[in-house]
Scaffold this active site. Structure first.
Site, PDB file in Angstrom:
ATOM      1  N   SER A 205      -3.417  -7.330  -9.399  1.00 24.25           N
ATOM      2  CA  SER A 205      -4.274  -6.143  -9.464  1.00 24.25           C
ATOM      3  C   SER A 205      -3.569  -4.989 -10.151  1.00 24.25           C
ATOM      4  O   SER A 205      -2.341  -4.962 -10.273  1.00 24.25           O
ATOM      5  CB  SER A 205      -4.685  -5.719  -8.051  1.00 24.25           C
ATOM      6  OG  SER A 205      -3.534  -5.393  -7.294  1.00 24.25           O
ATOM      7  N   ALA A 207      -2.949  -0.781  -9.977  1.00 24.16           N
ATOM      8  CA  ALA A 207      -2.770   0.157  -8.874  1.00 24.16           C
ATOM      9  C   ALA A 207      -4.085   0.873  -8.566  1.00 24.16           C
ATOM     10  O   ALA A 207      -4.866   1.174  -9.467  1.00 24.16           O
ATOM     11  CB  ALA A 207      -1.700   1.178  -9.234  1.00 24.16           C
ATOM     12  N   SER A 210      -1.239   3.309  -5.499  1.00 25.40           N
ATOM     13  CA  SER A 210       0.217   3.207  -5.631  1.00 25.40           C
ATOM     14  C   SER A 210       0.649   3.604  -7.043  1.00 25.40           C
ATOM     15  O   SER A 210      -0.181   3.724  -7.947  1.00 25.40           O
ATOM     16  CB  SER A 210       0.669   1.777  -5.327  1.00 25.40           C
ATOM     17  OG  SER A 210       0.167   0.896  -6.307  1.00 25.40           O
ATOM     18  N   THR A 214       1.068  -4.865  -9.970  1.00 27.60           N
ATOM     19  CA  THR A 214       1.756  -5.889 -10.767  1.00 27.60           C
ATOM     20  C   THR A 214       1.180  -5.975 -12.169  1.00 27.60           C
ATOM     21  O   THR A 214       1.920  -6.121 -13.150  1.00 27.60           O
ATOM     22  CB  THR A 214       1.660  -7.252 -10.064  1.00 27.60           C
ATOM     23  OG1 THR A 214       2.351  -7.185  -8.816  1.00 27.60           O
ATOM     24  CG2 THR A 214       2.282  -8.343 -10.912  1.00 27.60           C
ATOM     25  N   ASP A 267      -7.650   1.456   8.638  1.00 24.80           N
ATOM     26  CA  ASP A 267      -6.804   0.273   8.764  1.00 24.80           C
ATOM     27  C   ASP A 267      -7.602  -0.799   9.494  1.00 24.80           C
ATOM     28  O   ASP A 267      -7.791  -0.723  10.700  1.00 24.80           O
ATOM     29  CB  ASP A 267      -5.533   0.634   9.534  1.00 24.80           C
ATOM     30  CG  ASP A 267      -4.572  -0.539   9.629  1.00 24.80           C
ATOM     31  OD1 ASP A 267      -4.754  -1.505   8.875  1.00 24.80           O
ATOM     32  OD2 ASP A 267      -3.651  -0.481  10.464  1.00 24.80           O
ATOM     33  N   LYS A 299       3.084  -0.598   4.851  1.00 28.76           N
ATOM     34  CA  LYS A 299       1.696  -0.762   5.285  1.00 28.76           C
ATOM     35  C   LYS A 299       1.639  -1.321   6.710  1.00 28.76           C
ATOM     36  O   LYS A 299       0.804  -0.913   7.512  1.00 28.76           O
ATOM     37  CB  LYS A 299       0.945  -1.680   4.320  1.00 28.76           C
ATOM     38  CG  LYS A 299      -0.538  -1.769   4.595  1.00 28.76           C
ATOM     39  CD  LYS A 299      -1.255  -2.558   3.509  1.00 28.76           C
ATOM     40  CE  LYS A 299      -1.295  -1.807   2.211  1.00 28.76           C
ATOM     41  NZ  LYS A 299      -2.103  -2.497   1.172  1.00 28.76           N
TER      42      LYS A 299
END
Length: 507
Positions: A205, A207, A210, A214, A267, A299
């Site tokens: 994916s 970002a 973040s 990758t 979450d 996380k």
């Protein structure tokens, strides 16, 4: 009274609304008035055999939007693919099929497979408004999805997208739960595993929140936006790839849910599991290693939470027919030295090239993951296990992994060296002592303010690591930016907020 047509000419607004289709109409549009459309209304747009539901934005100063026309956001334009001058019909959409199921979940009822299938189909069909999506995400947050519901949601997400098929044999894959800046093991792991002769077609994916995904990091070295046919050719030739999964339509509901989940910062264990495993199943993986960093600013923040998530992942994977293994790892701080696409790529290349300055923590973590994947493969093949790490290290140290990585890059469209930022500023230790903590979230925030991931060369370069002793004035980290303004913006945040480094002063 003259007849008012329900058709308008379509023009391209040139506005990126991510994956949310948006239509722009003038406030004085006859169609808006006759149909009772108002701002944020859901509008069905039909063009020949294609139809979408878009959110309406009303243009009050309409000089840029001519009368008799409606403008489409990029997502809406791509979905309809209109020819120049195309006329589309506009109407009120039917209520989404899943409205009752979402309402039931809000009130705490369990949902079955059929209900999740309806919800996910409406998500992918863009028939749910942002409010309805947010209501579903909130209703599933926390522990409101049980194990059976998690499996049902995951299956529904796989069913509504493309599923890659690789024929007979193992298809290896890995995933990191996340939260660690710089933890860019994937290109190294793919190179090692492919060099061993196994298949590892890795979809990754970009970002979202973040400093780099990758795919962002890999894109500084080779093209990643490959179609499925091109991806298959790379894997057939080299055994592995690292490509962007967003263009492959794998479990597309996941990307749409993430768009709502991240701003809400909810979450949800069940939704996290569905997100991870739906993509793995859709990618055609058979054996998956899940790296789960655990740390106070990762996380997953506690051992108890990690074991609960591990159990849910393994249960769901088994129900989907995936052979999965979870590896708990240290999530106390960033990995490697670079944070941001190009800076992380430099770390990856340093490890693959066996450079003396290569970050050892990134090297060791990549070897651990590659070794565990090779052990999974050996067990499935009926051979001896527990030798995977030794094999991985031999492939890395011999240069075989580097050669395989370069071959994969060439097959994906050609290798290029990642760049360097023109503007930099070093942040120094305020006093002597030992580095006791590096806050993952704060250091990632600085990298993002510097321009990452949009600016590929922007980010943060770490000069000190956890446990290292520093003297007053020693460099802790360096902000990299492509413009002076972004450098100042990131530096101002770093100076005004709590420092990402906690240094325990000497007694």
């Amino acid at each position: 009274m003259p007849h008012r047509s329900k058709r308008l000419a379509l023009i391209r607004a040139g506005i990126d609304t991510y994956r949310q289709p948006v239509v722009y109409m003038r406030a004085d549009c006859d169609l808006c008035r006759s149909e009772g459309f108002s701002s944020l209304a859901r509008v069905e747009i039909t063009l020949g055999a294609r139809s979408i539901v878009a959110t309406l934005n009303v243009v009050t100063e309409g000089a840029w939007l001519p009368p008799g026309a409606a403008a489409l956001s990029e997502a809406a334009w791509e979905a309809l693919s209109p020819e120049p001058g195309a006329m589309a019909s506009f109407s009120h959409p039917e209520p989404p099929v899943s409205a009752d199921a979402i309402r039931a979940k809000v009130y705490g009822r369990r949902l079955d497979q059929a209900a999740f299938r309806d919800i996910v189909r409406d998500i992918v069909g863009r028939r749910l408004s942002e409010l309805e999506l947010a209501a579903f995400v909130a209703a599933c947050a926390g522990d409101r999805l049980d194990a059976e519901e998690t499996v049902a949601l995951t299956r529904a997400m796989v069913e509504t997208g493309r599923r890659l098929e690789w024929g007979e044999g193992m298809v290896l894959d890995k995933h990191c739960v996340g939260g660690l800046p710089g933890n860019r093991t994937t290109p190294i792991v793919v190179a090692i595993v492919a060099a061993s002769g196994r298949r590892i077609p890795k979809t990754s994916s970009r970002a979202i929140t973040s400093p780099a995904g990758t795919a962002d990091t890999m894109e500084t070295m080779a093209p990643v936006a490959l179609a499925a046919a091109a991806m298959r050719k790379v894997v057939e030739a080299e055994g592995g790839c690292v490509v962007w999964g967003g263009g492959l339509d794998l479990a597309p509901a996941d990307d749409l849910l993430i768009r709502v989940e991240r701003p809400l910062d909810f979450d949800s264990e069940g939704q996290m599991v569905a997100s991870i495993l739906s993509k793995k199943a859709a990618a055609g993986s058979t054996h998956v290693l899940i790296d789960m960093p655990v740390g106070p600013t990762a996380k997953v923040r506690s051992s108890a939470a990690a074991h609960m998530l591990e159990a849910r992942l393994l249960t769901t994977a088994e129900a989907l027919g995936l052979n999965a293994r979870v590896r708990l790892s240290d999530g106390s701080g960033p990995v490697g030295r670079g944070i941001g696409p190009a800076l992380e790529a430099h770390d990856v290349l340093a490890v693959l090239r066996r450079a003396p300055h290569a970050p050892q923590d990134l090297r060791e973590r990549a070897l651990d993951i590659a070794g565990a994947l090779l052990d999974m493969a050996a067990e499935a093949e009926g051979g001896p296990a527990a030798q995977g790490r030794e094999t991985a290290q031999a492939l890395l140290d011999s240069g075989a992994a580097e050669a395989k990585f370069m071959a994969i890059c060439a097959a994906q469209g050609g290798f290029s060296e990642p760049g360097r930022a023109a503007h930099r500023r070093v942040e120094r230790a305020p006093h002597a002592g030992a580095v006791a903590q590096i806050d993952n979230r704060r250091i990632a925030r600085i990298a993002k303010l510097a321009g990452a991931p949009g600016r590929k060369n922007a980010g943060v370069l770490l000069h000190a690591s956890l446990g290292q002793r520093v003297d007053k004035g020693d460099p802790l980290y360096e902000i990299h930016a492509e413009t002076p303004g972004e450098l100042e913006w990131a530096a101002e945040y770093a100076g005004a907020r709590a420092h990402p480094f906690r240094i325990e002063a000497e007694a």
